[in-house]
Design a protein around this motif. Structure first.
Motif, short mmCIF file in Angstrom:
data_model
loop_
_atom_site.label_atom_id
_atom_site.label_comp_id
_atom_site.label_asym_id
_atom_site.label_seq_id
_atom_site.Cartn_x
_atom_site.Cartn_y
_atom_site.Cartn_z
N ALA A 132 -0.75 -1.26 1.55
CA ALA A 132 -1.30 -2.41 0.82
C ALA A 132 -1.02 -3.71 1.57
O ALA A 132 -1.90 -4.57 1.68
CB ALA A 132 -0.69 -2.47 -0.57
N LEU A 133 0.20 -3.83 2.13
CA LEU A 133 0.58 -5.07 2.82
C LEU A 133 -0.27 -5.31 4.07
O LEU A 133 -0.77 -6.42 4.29
CB LEU A 133 2.04 -4.99 3.24
N SER A 136 -3.66 -6.34 3.15
CA SER A 136 -3.79 -7.73 2.72
C SER A 136 -3.56 -8.70 3.88
O SER A 136 -4.15 -9.78 3.91
CB SER A 136 -2.88 -8.05 1.53
N HIS B 286 -7.04 -7.66 -2.86
CA HIS B 286 -6.28 -7.06 -1.76
C HIS B 286 -4.92 -7.73 -1.61
O HIS B 286 -3.92 -7.07 -1.37
CB HIS B 286 -7.06 -7.18 -0.45
N ILE B 287 -4.89 -9.05 -1.76
CA ILE B 287 -3.61 -9.77 -1.63
C ILE B 287 -2.71 -9.41 -2.81
O ILE B 287 -1.50 -9.21 -2.65
CB ILE B 287 -3.85 -11.30 -1.59
N THR B 289 -2.59 -6.63 -4.35
CA THR B 289 -2.02 -5.33 -4.05
C THR B 289 -0.90 -5.46 -3.02
O THR B 289 0.12 -4.77 -3.10
CB THR B 289 -3.11 -4.38 -3.53
N GLY B 290 -1.08 -6.35 -2.07
CA GLY B 290 -0.05 -6.59 -1.07
C GLY B 290 1.24 -7.10 -1.70
O GLY B 290 2.33 -6.66 -1.35
#
Lengths: 338, 319
Positions: A132-133, A136, B286-287, B289-290
């Motif tokens: 995920a990181l 992102s 997406h961020i 999730t990050g």
């Protein structure tokens, strides 16, 4: 029966995979007209060129009893970063571009490696989070833009399809040949070089490996760094093959690479398996996908269902068969001891 | 146990901070409709997280939940389209969930295959079956009462799905904390060999758990169909990773034997509020999730640091 006990289990596994590949080819050649030709080889080989690299890295990680779920995101980031570097500096030396992709991938891999090997966080947690990181990070880095093939130099987009040599109608293109060479180098290292044998030692018994003086932390770190390296190189290939890169590039590759390794006979509990197996596994998965799409009897939507069944079948037969084989060998060695 | 209590305390404190932050900076945040909406938007994931807690405490994993959800939702759409009455279609979908879950459990418990591999295969396989039924079509126009069940309040403003979640939580809480089945789940998870020697039928227990997981996933798929009012082949895809993240963040050990449903519930509250807050601040998915990913790593690292400094002992080995 004699053959079963004389050959090593690893060799038997590869033979079984080759037999299954041959059966699949024979079956579909009776079903699809003009199936066995050079174009089939080209189609499979260009897509396997990318997955083979990722599956090789995944295999190294699985050998050490870990898993790397972040490879898909690393492929995406590497493809995007490499693509934006070359579009901003079109005259860049190809070698530097390749090194850049490798460095990006290795960097991400090392981050995973530190967290798993030295901070001792379970790999499934680390790579679930880093999947995920890294994705992102890619979204941030891309700034809502995407790479298009027009912005790439011709040498890069031509590279994967450049013929290197041919065997009959089978044309070995540069992308596939490069992947094949990497797989063979890793295979040679794993089977012949002492440092690389440590992956097997750590995976089959971490305590015993430590007692034998192997630095298990360093070995696991190396496996993740190499997995990142492979994913970085795969990102380069992905860019060269597709040209158009968005933030979702490489999505889902993590599960496909695990599937390729497992179908290829790599034990998910570590300690046994080969990169050649994972390579053949990747080919089998791709061959089935491509062939089912062209098979008229069922709709193309069957391919995932068949693929799932195939993985289950491959793992079941592999497990049951190796249990039988182990029992057979134990009995034989008992008899000869008498 | 003290460590577990303090972990849940830490989760609770985190939740309070995020909640207070949201309440302070977003005008309508505390309104009842926003609070209900908060749960409704991720209702399938949080229902799946409850059963996943059992599975991971049992030292297994189920990657196929998202695909089983998709399979059930698509089967409902398909059956309804060819003229099956909706109640019969619902029954068939739930039966498919039981069957699929049992299949997972049988391969894992009876054949002794790793759950990671078996459910990876069924993740692909169940998704495949869903696509076989719907191909690339989308199906909607379900009966009025079915959609109403997913979208409107059943008791006052509370929708059916939220009530189902509350009821399921209560049932599973009693099952895990107050019953022999729950004790067995922990024992098998901490050491399967010991459980076997103690006369527990560990294989049967695992089959029951995976069947339960399949059934719940099928139920979640139907909830999705009712809530959204239409289904497609990709319903629930990728949900498995979000669900597992919630459970692990809640303090359930990936090696089994440790964790509680209260931890999972707190983690659900944190994740939902965090995503809601970030969404209101225009941070993309997406961020978001990050950030959850970072939190997941922190959730493993922080208790270790605390543990190591307060006891002066080495953190437990993980490999």
């Amino acid at each position: 029966m004699a053959l079963l006990t004389r050959l090593s289990p690893a060799a038997l596994r590869l033979l079984a995979l080759l037999a299954v590949l041959a059966l699949v080819l024979i079956f579909f050649s009776t079903q699809i007209e003009g199936y066995l030709n050079g174009r089939l080889f080209n189609r499979i080989s260009s897509s396997v060129a990318i997955m083979a690299l990722i599956a090789t890295g995944q295999t190294l990680v699985i050998l050490t009893r870990n898993i790397d779920l972040s490879v898909g995101s690393v492929v995406g980031f590497s493809a995007f970063a490499t693509g934006s570097l070359i579009s901003n500096h079109p005259d860049l030396n190809p070698l530097i571009l390749l090194l850049y992709a490798a460095a990006v991938g290795t960097g991400f891999g090392m981050l995973n490696g530190v967290l798993v090997a030295y901070a001792r966080i379970p790999s499934i947690i680390v790579t679930l989070a880093s999947m995920a990181l890294f994705r992102s990070a890619l979204v941030e880095y891309s700034n809502a833009k995407s790479i298009t093939s027009e912005s790439l130099p011709a040498w890069l987009t031509d590279f994967p399809n450049m013929p290197v040599f041919s065997l009959g109608a089978m044309e070995f293109r540069a992308g596939f040949t490069a992947s094949l060479v990497v797989v063979l180098i890793v295979h040679f290292a794993l089977t012949r070089l002492r440092p690389a044998r440590q992956f097997f030692a750590v995976g089959s018994n971490p305590e015993a490996a430590e007692m034998a003086g192997i630095d298990a932390h360093r070995t696991i770190f190396a496996a993740f760094a190499l997995s990142g390296l492979m994913a970085g190189l795969a990102g380069f290939m992905f860019l060269a093959r597709f040209g158009n890169i968005t933030v979702v590039a490489g999505l889902g590759f993590e599960l496909k690479s695990v599937a390729s390794s497992v179908v290829g006979g790599v034990n998910i509990f570590g300690g046994s398996g080969s990169v050649i197996g994972a390579f053949l596994g990747a080919i089998l998965v791709d061959l089935l996908e491509t062939s089912l799409v062209r098979w008229a009897v069922v709709s193309e939507f069957w391919r995932e269902a068949v693929l799932g069944a195939l993985i289950l079948l491959a793992v079941t037969t592999d497990t049951l068969f190796s249990r039988r084989l182990a029992a057979l060998r134990a009995r034989k060695s008992k008899e000869s001891a008498k | 146990m003290t460590r577990l209590y303090s972990w849940e305390g830490l989760l609770f404190a985190t939740f309070v901070i995020i909640f207070a932050f949201n309440a302070a900076f977003t005008p309508d945040f505390l309104g009842l409709s926003n609070q209900i909406n908060l749960f409704q938007l991720s209702i399938e994931k949080i229902i799946l997280a409850l059963v996943m807690t059992f599975i991971i405490i049992n030292a297994e994993i189920d990657l196929s939940v998202g695909s089983m959800m998709g399979l059930s939702a698509c089967a409902f759409g398909y059956l309804y389209q060819i003229g099956t009455p909706a109640p019969a279609a619902i029954a068939i979908c739930l039966a498919a969930g039981v069957l699929g879950g049992f299949l997972n459990g049988w391969f894992i418990a009876r054949l002794g295959l790793p759950s990671l591999v078996v459910t990876l295969a069924t993740l692909i396989g169940f998704r495949g079956l869903a696509r076989v039924m719907l191909e690339d079509r989308g199906i909607g126009d379900f009966p009025e009462w079915f959609n109403a069940l997913g979208q409107k309040g059943l008791i006052g403003p509370l929708p059916f799905a939220l009530l189902a979640f509350a009821l399921l939580f209560a049932l599973l809480y009693v099952l895990l904390e107050r019953s022999g089945f729950g004790r067995k789940t922990y024992v098998i998870g901490s050491n399967r060999d010991v459980a076997d020697f103690a006369g527990i039928d560990t294989a049967r227990h695992k089959i029951v758990l995976f069947t339960l997981s399949g059934l719940t996933s099928a139920f979640a798929g139907l909830l999705f169909a009712a809530r959204v009012g239409a289904v497609r082949g990709d319903v629930g895809s990728g949900f498995e990773l979000d669900v597992i993240t919630i459970v692990l963040l809640g303090g359930v050990s990936i090696f089994g034997g440790k964790g509680t449903l209260v931890g999972t519930l707190l983690s659900i509250l944190i994740v939902l509020n965090l995503r809601n807050g970030m969404g209101l601040m225009n941070i993309t998915g997406h961020i978001q999730t990050g950030v959850i990913g970072l939190l997941l790593i922190a959730s493993v690292v922080i208790p270790r640091i605390k543990f190591a400094t307060s006891r002066g002992s080495k953190p437990e080995a993980t490999s």
